[in-house]
Design a protein around this motif. Structure first.
Motif, short mmCIF file in Angstrom:
data_model
loop_
_atom_site.label_atom_id
_atom_site.label_comp_id
_atom_site.label_asym_id
_atom_site.label_seq_id
_atom_site.Cartn_x
_atom_site.Cartn_y
_atom_site.Cartn_z
N LYS A 70 0.83 -1.22 0.00
CA LYS A 70 0.00 0.00 0.00
C LYS A 70 0.86 1.26 0.00
O LYS A 70 0.54 2.24 -0.68
N ASP A 71 1.95 1.27 0.78
CA ASP A 71 2.84 2.44 0.81
C ASP A 71 3.46 2.71 -0.56
O ASP A 71 3.59 3.86 -0.98
N LEU A 72 3.84 1.65 -1.25
CA LEU A 72 4.49 1.80 -2.56
C LEU A 72 3.49 2.34 -3.58
O LEU A 72 3.84 3.16 -4.44
N LEU A 73 2.23 1.88 -3.49
CA LEU A 73 1.20 2.35 -4.42
C LEU A 73 0.84 3.81 -4.14
O LEU A 73 0.71 4.62 -5.06
N SER A 74 0.68 4.15 -2.85
CA SER A 74 0.25 5.52 -2.51
C SER A 74 1.31 6.56 -2.87
O SER A 74 0.99 7.70 -3.18
N LYS A 75 2.58 6.17 -2.83
CA LYS A 75 3.66 7.12 -3.13
C LYS A 75 4.11 7.04 -4.59
O LYS A 75 5.04 7.74 -5.00
N GLY A 76 3.48 6.16 -5.36
CA GLY A 76 3.74 6.11 -6.79
C GLY A 76 4.99 5.36 -7.20
O GLY A 76 5.40 5.43 -8.37
N HIS A 77 5.60 4.60 -6.30
CA HIS A 77 6.80 3.84 -6.66
C HIS A 77 6.44 2.53 -7.35
O HIS A 77 7.24 1.96 -8.10
N VAL A 78 5.22 2.04 -7.07
CA VAL A 78 4.70 0.86 -7.75
C VAL A 78 3.30 1.20 -8.26
O VAL A 78 2.55 1.92 -7.60
N CYS A 79 2.97 0.70 -9.45
CA CYS A 79 1.64 0.92 -10.05
C CYS A 79 0.94 -0.43 -10.19
O CYS A 79 1.58 -1.48 -10.20
N LYS A 80 -0.41 -0.39 -10.30
CA LYS A 80 -1.12 -1.64 -10.54
C LYS A 80 -2.21 -1.41 -11.57
O LYS A 80 -2.70 -0.30 -11.76
N ARG A 81 -2.53 -2.47 -12.25
CA ARG A 81 -3.62 -2.42 -13.23
C ARG A 81 -4.27 -3.80 -13.25
O ARG A 81 -3.69 -4.78 -12.79
N ARG A 82 -5.49 -3.81 -13.82
CA ARG A 82 -6.21 -5.08 -13.91
C ARG A 82 -5.52 -5.99 -14.93
O ARG A 82 -5.05 -5.55 -15.97
N GLY A 83 -5.52 -7.26 -14.61
CA GLY A 83 -4.99 -8.23 -15.56
C GLY A 83 -6.07 -8.62 -16.56
O GLY A 83 -7.14 -8.01 -16.62
N ASN A 84 -5.79 -9.63 -17.34
CA ASN A 84 -6.72 -10.11 -18.37
C ASN A 84 -7.85 -10.87 -17.68
O ASN A 84 -7.67 -11.96 -17.17
N ARG A 85 -9.06 -10.23 -17.69
CA ARG A 85 -10.20 -10.84 -17.00
C ARG A 85 -10.59 -12.17 -17.63
O ARG A 85 -10.98 -13.11 -16.94
N ARG A 86 -10.52 -12.22 -18.97
CA ARG A 86 -10.93 -13.45 -19.65
C ARG A 86 -10.04 -14.62 -19.25
O ARG A 86 -10.45 -15.77 -19.29
N LYS A 87 -8.82 -14.32 -18.89
CA LYS A 87 -7.90 -15.39 -18.45
C LYS A 87 -7.97 -15.59 -16.93
O LYS A 87 -7.22 -16.38 -16.36
N GLY A 88 -8.84 -14.84 -16.29
CA GLY A 88 -9.01 -15.00 -14.86
C GLY A 88 -7.89 -14.37 -14.04
O GLY A 88 -7.68 -14.73 -12.88
N GLU A 89 -7.20 -13.40 -14.66
CA GLU A 89 -6.09 -12.77 -13.95
C GLU A 89 -6.60 -11.65 -13.05
O GLU A 89 -7.51 -10.91 -13.41
#
Length: 595
Positions: free
Chosen positions: A472-491
Motif C-alpha cells: 500500500k505504501d508503494l502504491l500511494s507514493k507512486g513507486h509501484v503501479c497496478k492495473r487489472r490483468g486479463n479478465r478473460r484469463k481470470g487474472e
C-alpha cells in the motif's frame, strides 16, 4: 603476514607441541632437501646445527643429521629437539647436503668436525636462498612482489630480524659457488639481500624454532633486561620448483641497479654444474609440467555458490567460475591480475568485498595463500586503477580456464533505485522497501515486467497478507503501479515498478547479488538502513560518518538506539564494517560498506 610472536624467555614446549614441531620441521626439510623423501639410503646428509646463545648454558650439543626420514630418524629428531627445548639455542640447517664419510682437514692441519657441512664435503643443493635482514614488513613485501612479477614463488621464513626467501629447484646443483652467484645477481638487480649467503658451508635459520640472539652478548640484539625471543615460522609457502637456469634468466631480464663486475652470460648460466636427475626428480619434473597449465574441467558449482554468497555465482562467466574454484601454482599471480579489475570494473564491487572474495579464493589455491598477502595484493592491484573490464586474459589462463564469454554477467546487472525513493523512506514501512527491492531484482534477473501477487510473494519471500499490507505504501507514493490483468484469463491485478522518475535527482545502483543476499540474510529494517547507507556513499564507497540521529530520522526510526543495534547486526553479518572513533572528545560511528 602471519602474526610475529615475541617472548622474553625461551618458551618450554609441551610434548604434544614438540610432536607438532617435528612434523613441521620434517615437512620443511623435505621441501628444501627433496632427497630426504627417498626411502633408500642416500649419499647426501643434511645437518641441523644448534648454536648456544645463553652464556650460562653448559650443555654440549651435537648436530642432528639425517639422510632420509624413517621412524628411527623421526624419533631421533624429537629427542634432539627435547634436548634444546626451553634453552637459549638457535637452530640452523645446511643449505647443501654433504658427504658424511669424507674426512676433511683444515689449513692448520686439524680435522673438520664430523657430522657438519663444510666447503669440502658439500655435495649439492636443491635451493636458492636470499636473506632479507633488517627490513620492514612493507619493504619485504615489495621485494617479494618483484619476484612474483617474474613468476618466481618462494617459501618465506620469518627469521626474527628479517625474512629468508627460498626458491625450490627441481634438480640438484653441484656448483659450490651457486649461492654466491645468486646473491651477487640479486644484489645487482637491486634486491636488499644480505651478502653473507655465499658459500656451500652456509647454514640457514631453521623455521619452527626460536631466535635467541638477544641472549648473546656478542650480537647487536643483546638485551640483558628484556630480551626479545622471536618464534621463527613460514609466512608463505609454495611447492613450485624451478630449474636454476630458469631463475637466473628471469632475474637477468631486470635492469642492473648495481653494475656487475663479472656478469654471467647465458652460456655461463647453462654451464652451471648440476647432477643428473634422480628418478624421483624426473617424476617431479613430469608432474610439474602437467601441473603448470592443467585444464580445469569440472568444478562444484553448488558448493562454490554457498562459498561466494556475495556473488550471483551462476551468472558469472564459466572461466571466472573456474578461477574462483582455486588456482594452480604458476597461474595465481595472473589470476589476481585478471580477477581484481574484473570484480572492480565489471561487477562494480567495493574493495572490502573484493578482499573477502580473494581471501576465499586464496584458501582454495594450491598451495593455500596467506590472507595478509592476498589483502596486500588486492590493495596494490586495485590501486593501479585499471580502466578495462578485467585484467589481461593471457594464453596460459585461456588454456587453463577456457574461452572467456560475458553473455551472462555484466555491470548492467544492477538494479536502479531512483533517489526520490529514499526521500519517502521516513514514512514508508520496512516491508515496503523489501518488496520494492524484490520487484527490482525480478525485473533485472528474469525480465519480469508485470508481477502477480504470487510473483511478489516469491521474490520478496513474504506471505500474501504481508505483501498486501506493505505494498500500500508503494502504491500511494507512486513507486509501484497496478492495473487489472486479463479478465478473460481470470487474472487479478498485476503490479509493476514505476518506470518514470526524476532524472535530475539521480539514482543509486545496487548489485543484483547484493540485493539477493540482503533479501535472504537481513531483516526488513536492516534492508532499509543498508539501502540508505548505499545511497549516502554512492559509487565512491567512501566511509560514512553520518550520525545515528540523522539516519534514524531519514528511515523513520524513533531513536539512535535502534540504528546502533541495526548497524551492529549489519557488522556481525558482514554487510558493513563498523568502527567507533573519538573526535574532539566525542565518539562517532564510522561505516564502510562491504558489498
Amino acid at each position: 603476514m602471519k602474526e610475529i610472536r615475541v617472548f622474553n624467555n625461551v618458551p618450554v614446549l609441551e610434548d604434544w607441541m614438540i610432536d607438532k614441531q617435528v612434523e613441521k620441521q620434517i615437512r620443511f626439510l623435505k621441501a628444501v632437501h627433496p632427497q630426504l623423501t627417498d626411502i633408500h639410503w642416500n649419499e647426501g646428509r643434511v645437518e641441523l646445527r644448534p648454536l648456544k646463545r645463553d652464556p650460562d648454558m653448559k650443555d654440549y650439543l651435537r648436530s642432528y643429521g639425517a639422510w632420509h626420514f624413517n621412524e628411527k630418524d623421526v624419533a631421533e629428531l624429537k629427542k634432539f629437539l627435547q634436548q634444546i627445548n626451553g634453552k637459549g639455542v638457535d637452530l640452523y640447517y645446511s643449505a647443501f647436503a654433504f658427504d658424511y664419510s669424507m674426512v676433511v682437514y683444515k689449513k692448520d692441519g686439524t680435522k673438520y668436525e664430523k657430522g657438519k657441512v663444510n666447503g669440502e664435503n658439500a655435495l649439492f643443493t636443491s635451493v636458492l636462498a636470499a636473506d632479507f635482514d633488517g627490513i620492514t614488513v612493507e619493504e619485504f613485501r615489495r621485494e617479494k612482489q618483484r619476484l612474483l612479477d617474474l613468476d618466481i614463488e618462494t617459501i618465506d621464513i620469518f627469521t626474527g630480524h628479517g625474512w629468508q626467501s627460498i626458491i625450490l629447484l627441481n634438480h640438484r646443483v653441484t656448483d659450490k659457488e651457486i649461492l654466491k652467484k645468486f646473491t651477487e645477481l640479486m644484489t645487482a638487480k637491486g634486491f636488499k639481500v644480505d651478502s653473507a649467503i655465499v658459500d656451500a658451508a652456509r647454514v640457514l635459520r631453521m623455521p619452527y624454532s626460536f631466535n635467541c640472539k638477544a641472549l648473546d652478548k656478542k650480537t647487536k640484539y643483546y638485551d640483558p633486561v628484556s630480551p626479545k625471543i622471536f618464534a621463527t615460522t613460514d609466512h608463505s609457502w609454495t611447492e613450485r620448483r624451478y630449474h636454476v637456469a630458469e631463475v637466473f634468466e628471469r632475474l637477468n631480464s631486470l635492469p642492473d641497479v648495481i653494475k656487475q663486475s663479472d656478469a654471467l652470460t647465458d652460456i655461463d648460466v647453462k654451464a652451471i654444474s648440476t647432477a643428473p636427475l634422480t628418478n624421483t626428480e624426473k617424476k617431479a619434473v613430469k608432474e610439474k609440467a602437467k601441473r603448470e597449465i592443467e585444464e580445469v574441467k569440472q568444478i562444484k558449482v553448488e558448493t562454490l555458490k554457498a562459498v561466494y554468497s556475495m556473488l550471483d555465482f551462476e551468472r558469472l562467466p564459466e572461466a571466472v567460475q573456474k578461477m574462483l574454484a582455486g588456482s594452480q601454482e604458476g597461474l595465481r599471480n595472473k589470476v589476481m591480475m585478471f580477477l581484481i579489475p574484473f570484480l572492480r570494473n565489471t561487477l562494480g564491487l567495493s574493495i572490502q568485498t573484493i578482499k573477502q572474495i580473494m581471501m576465499l579464493w586464496g584458501e582454495r589455491c594450491s598451495s593455500k595463500l596467506d590472507t595478509d598477502f592476498v589483502q596486500t595484493e588486492v590493495d596494490r592491484i586495485y590501486g593501479l586503477g585499471f580502466k578495462g573490464k578485467h585484467g589481461h586474459y593471457t594464453e596460459e589462463l585461456r588454456k587453463a580456464y577456457g574461452y572467456l564469454e560475458f553473455d551472462k554477467y555484466t555491470k548492467r546487472n544492477k538494479i536502479i533505485i531512483p533517489n526520490g525513493f529514499f526521500e519517502d523512506m521516513s514514512t514508508m514501512s520496512d516491508g515496503a522497501v523489501r518488496i520494492f527491492l524484490a520487484m527490482k531484482l525480478g525485473e533485472s534477473l528474469d525480465g519480469v515486467k508485470n508481477f502477480s501477487k504470487a510473483d511478489i510473494q516469491k521474490y520478496a519471500q513474504v506471505s500474501e497478507r504481508t505483501m498486501e499490507r506493505n505494498i500500500k505504501d508503494l502504491l500511494s507514493k507512486g513507486h509501484v503501479c497496478k492495473r487489472r490483468g486479463n479478465r478473460r484469463k481470470g487474472e487479478g491485478h498485476v503490479y509493476y515498478t514505476n518506470p518514470y522518475f526524476n532524472s535530475v535527482a539521480g539514482f543509486t545502483m545496487l548489485e543484483n547479488a547484493t540485493v539477493k543476499l540482503m533479501l535472504s540474510d537481513l531483516t526488513d529494517g536492516e534492508i532499509k538502513l543498508y539501502c540508505f547507507l548505499s545511497k549516502i556513499v554512492g559509487d565512491s564507497r567512501a566511509e560514512c560518518w553520518t550520525s545515528q540521529k540523522y539516519l534514524a530520522n531519514k528511515i523513520g526510526k524513533k531513536g539512535h538506539d535502534s540504528i546502533s543495534k541495526m548497524t551492529g547486526s549489519l557488522h556481525e553479518k558482514g554487510f558493513i564494517t563498523k568502527k567507533t572513533i573519538e573526535k574532539d572528545g566525542v565518539k562517532h560511528s564510522v561505516y564502510n560498506l562491504n558489498y
